[in-house]
Enzyme design. Structure first.
Site, PDB file in Angstrom:
ATOM      1  N   CYS A   1       0.859  -1.176   0.000  1.00 15.94           N
ATOM      2  CA  CYS A   1       0.000   0.000   0.000  1.00 15.94           C
ATOM      3  C   CYS A   1       0.901   1.233   0.000  1.00 15.94           C
ATOM      4  O   CYS A   1       1.640   1.467   0.963  1.00 15.94           O
ATOM      5  CB  CYS A   1      -0.881  -0.031   1.242  1.00 15.94           C
TER       6      CYS A   1
ATOM      7  N   CYS B   1      -4.983   6.302  -4.422  1.00 18.13           N
ATOM      8  CA  CYS B   1      -4.318   5.011  -4.253  1.00 18.13           C
ATOM      9  C   CYS B   1      -2.865   5.188  -4.682  1.00 18.13           C
ATOM     10  O   CYS B   1      -2.595   5.497  -5.843  1.00 18.13           O
ATOM     11  CB  CYS B   1      -5.008   3.948  -5.100  1.00 18.13           C
TER      12      CYS B   1
HETATM   13  N1  LIG Z   1      -6.162  -2.301  -2.289  1.00 18.10           N
HETATM   14  C1  LIG Z   1      -4.839  -2.626  -2.787  1.00 18.10           C
HETATM   15  C2  LIG Z   1      -3.782  -2.450  -1.704  1.00 18.10           C
HETATM   16  C3  LIG Z   1      -3.764  -1.084  -1.151  1.00 18.10           C
HETATM   17  C4  LIG Z   1      -3.443  -0.050  -2.165  1.00 18.10           C
HETATM   18  C5  LIG Z   1      -3.266   1.285  -1.444  1.00 18.10           C
HETATM   19  N2  LIG Z   1      -4.477   2.021  -1.216  1.00 18.10           N
HETATM   20  C6  LIG Z   1      -2.191   2.151  -2.052  1.00 18.10           C
HETATM   21  O1  LIG Z   1      -2.162   3.351  -1.678  1.00 18.10           O
HETATM   22  O2  LIG Z   1      -1.353   1.645  -2.818  1.00 18.10           O
HETATM   23  C7  LIG Z   1      -4.803  -4.061  -3.222  1.00 18.10           C
HETATM   24  O3  LIG Z   1      -5.458  -4.894  -2.594  1.00 18.10           O
HETATM   25  O4  LIG Z   1      -4.074  -4.351  -4.188  1.00 18.10           O
END
Ligand SMILES: N[C@@H](CCC[C@H](N)C(=O)O)C(=O)O
EC number: 5.1.1.7
Length: 257
Positions: A72, A196
């Site tokens: 993340c 993200c």
């Molecule tokens: N939801 C993603 C992992 C988390 C991503 C995150 N919010 C970021 O900032 O990179 C997954 O399950 O691949």
């Protein structure tokens, strides 16, 4: 049990100081409830800060569904700010996460997080796919403000080319020669998030390769602005990738459930 709430460009997380390793990390239902926006604290994910013999700390990440997740990027920036708030380091740190070692630097306003190297940008049935520590599809669209990110993102996330694990889905619009507006449907949250980090990193690399944007690429998200710098090693291989932007504590509390 004490918790701390942090957000990085609107991607929000519950941070737990778990150096005593007492948190019930195997209890997926408990973590999901803590992340629930009505029955819990509410967050896109939960992050444990643990001790590690070879690093300043270890990061363990869980998506809002309670399952342990991949890397993340915004959570990485938030745990760096958390570790700095705990006094674990002065200005630079080296920690380990599910995808390996990360370096990071802290200034008053911003966190610069070194991301894992990327090798390979694939075409999967006409969709651009790459892994920046988490799996991502990148789609360019024209009118992102009115685009149905949840419906379109969910359809791709569960589609056949990405089974069984699924993928995150980023929709990006060019706003100027080196700036993109990005909205993301996130796997494991199963909704659009305000930003993200691994997603905007994916968009920046694809914008370089397919649109000729040069590093650093500037990314606007619903939750704020991020910057991605990188070095292109070969056609679709990148290193020295840094995700740069703000990350701050919002509040602290006590879990009583
Ligand atoms: N939801 C993603 C992992 C988390 C991503 C995150 N919010 C970021 O900032 O990179 C997954 O399950 O691949």
């Amino acid at each position: 049990m004490d918790f701390f709430k942090y957000q990085g460009t609107g991607n929000d997380f519950i941070l737990i100081d778990d150096r005593a390793k007492t948190f019930p990390a195997a209890d997926q239902a408990f973590i999901e409830r803590l992340c629930h926006r009505r029955f819990g604290i509410g967050a896109d994910g939960l992050i444990l800060l643990q001790n590690d013999p070879d690093y300043d700390f270890r990061m363990v990440y869980f998506n809002a569904d309670g399952a342990e997740g991949s890397m993340c990027g915004n959570g990485g920036r938030c745990i760096v700010r958390f570790a700095h708030d705990l006094g674990l380091f002065d200005s630079e740190t080296r920690f380990v996460a599910v995808d390996g070692e990360h370096l990071a630097m802290v200034s008053d306003e911003r966190i610069s997080l070194k991301m894992s190297n990327v090798s390979g940008i694939d075409d999967r049935q006409g969709l651009t796919y790459l892994n920046t520590g988490s799996p991502h599809v990148v789609c360019f669209v024209d009118d992102l403000e009115s685009f149905d990110v949840v419906a379109e993102g969910r359809a791709i996330r569960y589609s056949e080319p990405f089974r069984p694990g699924g993928t995150n889905v980023n929709f990006a619009q060019v706003t100027d020669a080196n700036t993109m507006f990005v909205r993301t449907y996130e796997r494991g949250v199963e909704d659009e998030t305000y930003s993200c980090g691994t997603g905007v990193t994916a968009v920046a690399l694809v914008a370089h390769q397919q649109l000729g944007m040069s590093a650093p690429v500037f990314i606007r998200t619903i939750g704020g602005n991020l910057q991605v710098s990188f070095n292109q090693q070969a056609e679709s291989s990148f290193d020295s990738i840094h995700l740069i932007g703000p990350a701050n504590r919002v509040f602290a509390g006590t879990i009583t459930v």
